[in-house]
Write an enzyme that holds these catalytic residues in place. Sequence first.
Site, mmCIF file in Angstrom:
data_model
loop_
_atom_site.group_PDB
_atom_site.id
_atom_site.type_symbol
_atom_site.label_atom_id
_atom_site.label_comp_id
_atom_site.label_asym_id
_atom_site.label_seq_id
_atom_site.Cartn_x
_atom_site.Cartn_y
_atom_site.Cartn_z
ATOM 1 N N ASP A 1 38.473 49.408 35.318
ATOM 2 C CA ASP A 1 39.661 48.633 34.962
ATOM 3 C C ASP A 1 40.853 49.577 34.777
ATOM 4 O O ASP A 1 41.946 49.325 35.280
ATOM 5 C CB ASP A 1 39.349 47.844 33.686
ATOM 6 C CG ASP A 1 40.569 47.126 33.158
ATOM 7 O OD1 ASP A 1 41.080 46.244 33.880
ATOM 8 O OD2 ASP A 1 41.028 47.469 32.051
ATOM 9 N N LYS B 1 44.375 50.106 37.079
ATOM 10 C CA LYS B 1 45.737 50.154 36.527
ATOM 11 C C LYS B 1 46.451 51.420 36.973
ATOM 12 O O LYS B 1 47.655 51.414 37.249
ATOM 13 C CB LYS B 1 45.687 50.048 34.999
ATOM 14 C CG LYS B 1 45.312 48.625 34.562
ATOM 15 C CD LYS B 1 44.985 48.535 33.086
ATOM 16 C CE LYS B 1 44.697 47.070 32.715
ATOM 17 N NZ LYS B 1 44.010 46.951 31.419
#
Length: 823
Positions: A681, A685
């Site tokens: 995750d 980003k």
Amino acid sequence: MEQWVVHKFGGTSVASAERYRHVAGILSRRPEALRAVVVSAMGGVTDALVRTVELAARRDRAYLEQLDQLRRRHRETIVELVPPETADELLERFDRDFTDVADVLHATWLLRSYSPRAMDLITGYGEVWSAQMLAAHLRSIGQPADWLDARQVLVVSHTPTGIEVDWRASAERLDGWRERAGGLPPILIITGYVASTPDGLATTLGRNGSDFTASIFATLLEAGQIHIWTDVDGVMSANPRLVPDAVLLEELSYNEAMELAYFGAKVIHPSTMAPAVRRSIPIFIRNTFRPEVQGTRIHLGGSSDFDVKGFATIEGVALVNVEGTGMIGVPGTAHRLFGALHEEGVSVTMISQGSSEHSICFVVPGHVGERARQAVERAFFAARHYGQVQTVELVPDCCVLAVVGDRMAGHPGVAGKFFGSLGKAGVNIRAIAQGSSERNISVVIDNADASRALRAVHGGFYLSPQTLSIGVIGCGVVGSELLDQLAEQAHQLKSEFNLDLRVRAISTSRRTAFADGQLDLARWREALESEAVPTDLAAVADHVQAEHLPHAVIIDCTASEAVAQRYEDWMARGIHVITPNKRANTSDFAYYRALRRTSRENGTRYLYETTVGAGLPVIQTLRDLVQTGDEVYQVEGILSGTLSYLFNVYDGSRSFSEIVADARARGFTEPDPRDDLSGMDVGRKVVILAREIGLPIELSEVEVEGLVPEAMEHLSVPDFLEALPSQDEAMAALFEDARRRGEVLRYVGLVDREGRASARLRSYPLDHPFARIQMTDNIVLFRTRRYQPNPLVVQGPGAGPEVTAGGVFADLLRLASSLGATL
Ligand code: ADP
Ligand code: ASP
Ligand code: MG
């Protein structure tokens, strides 16, 4: 003296026994003593009668079946409406009529053709039956009603300029009828649509002619008011079947109503106006199904808040274009042209001539287009031969679109707005005409563009320019919260900022709730429960991009790759996209670039602030830096709310696995904590941030050091949680190591201008900003040419449905601002 009030009920109001009862109810409750009630045939009956004639003439036996159906429909209605003795009497009378109709149809069958008289005779029966049924029903409930066959009273002739009423003869016959009946009953039911010719033959007033009947009888009876009851609330700014946003017009002048009716607003027949105007009788258009609504009042004055009242279309017309240099300055050209059309019996709907006189074009009904063209060819035969007229061109399949309003006169911006809306909708205009009264502007466009054009111009005048048609896909925690926030704010945004946010589709992966207008956000959950259909994303896009609304946006609150792959198509067709879903921006760079290009080329916005740092202004800050020419050296941040929390809490007193289990129980992690611990995750980003500063990076190029050993990657969630303590010792060692250096552990994402990108566990001194954060805080440091040695810092809670949904909402408002809203 007591004045009559004339009521007219159209076919839509009397389509079944139940509706006749409803109409009788309305009539019984009317305050006036004298009620004249003009009634149409039952809904669809006139059409069916026309069909029987055409079928018989074509020698199609189906006409018998049609006729039989009509007989059954009337029988059944009678039996339901009146007591048996009356029913028998009516049935007998109707049977005789049906025998007559069958005879005429049989003759038509034999002759293989029909005369206009036969057609008139047969199609008029619908009204004759309808009036008798209504009168009989009213009597059966104790109301003093009787019926009048307008063929015995109304005398009209058909002239080239339209229908002419013989007022004297009609008034005399009405007197005769009155005498024979010993006075008029207080409720007088009158057949609409039908009349007689001066020599006593049955005729009609043309399709939708019952409105005309009403105003003729209003004149004969010296009535004080006319109420036309139909299936809509009144005259609307456009046909509500085509324009869902049409608004009710409370007042119209006779002129406005006439122009609207002439240009296709069939809610009222244009001829209706003349007799009413002559006596200044106000006409009310009202809804049978909502009698409490006031409806539209049509009267002398008109008046209104709007310069523009309504829009209407006449479809199925043809345009004839006559061009020639030899027409310039030659007197009599128009005379020759329209003389020829007159001789051919072709009536012209609209004319337009450029002032250079180089061309004239005119509009005629589609079915006479070719005849009109040939007539013009013949009239200009010589001129064509000598090259003075070069073109006589027929453009079939056209439509006239008109905008109507008394107060358009002297209001400059109206034409500009009208043409601007058409231009924006990509509608090609073939010809333009404005009446010198300036009460109407008409354009000729292609039939295929008709409803799109109508919706576009209607929206241009009646909608806030910031009306957004919204589709929300995904109703997980963020999507649900967003819908609830919208529900709370939408009203205020509308009233204070004229920002009209209309959620018109809500989808989960399985179900979608649609609304034509907009979904009631106070009960969107129920709508998804009870009114939803299986989800089809293509249908969602089609629905959201409504022709009648200026802007469309889809908000993707899923984490789905499949949904993300559709963004390019959506943006290419003009739908803006807003999303907290990281998938699109982290799939291959080629797709990312395509999204950028599509957005630029189509002027569609793509907003995704919440893909990094939830509601925190991370993307916007970075974009501002880049766009204002700053040079970004490095972006470093704690980008995962979950990992932030885990390491904020991990102080050596409890084992790391215990903290994970506890955080999971409190809903701070994904259901499978590995989704957070894997570091992917954060890696995603980092990709988003890197691409934002112009690096063409792929997800695979980010060095991601996860916290899940390979051996645990494929375990079930419970097995994983059970196995996790085996890692505690290693984690404790890292923690101790850091502590000895006076540092803490933090999981960070990092990218620099050389393209080095990573997501990994690192340690930071206690006085570093990363060491001083709390709970699920995110923090991002931007080191740039302008921001050094001290970096620009963005910090705050970086997870949770409320802040994330709030961020998505902010993107929506940003979109609205860029579309012109002043917030
Ligand atoms: P009735 O059977 O009562 O005479 P019509 O079907 O002839 O009813 O006329 C009513 C219909 O007119 C409405 O259902 C609507 O679709 C259509 N219509 C067209 N333009 C307008 C408009 N501007 N305002 C209201 N209705 C309109
Ligand atoms: N029944 C006729 C028609 O359908 C007349 C009317 O309803 O106004 O045209
Ligand atoms: Mg009508």
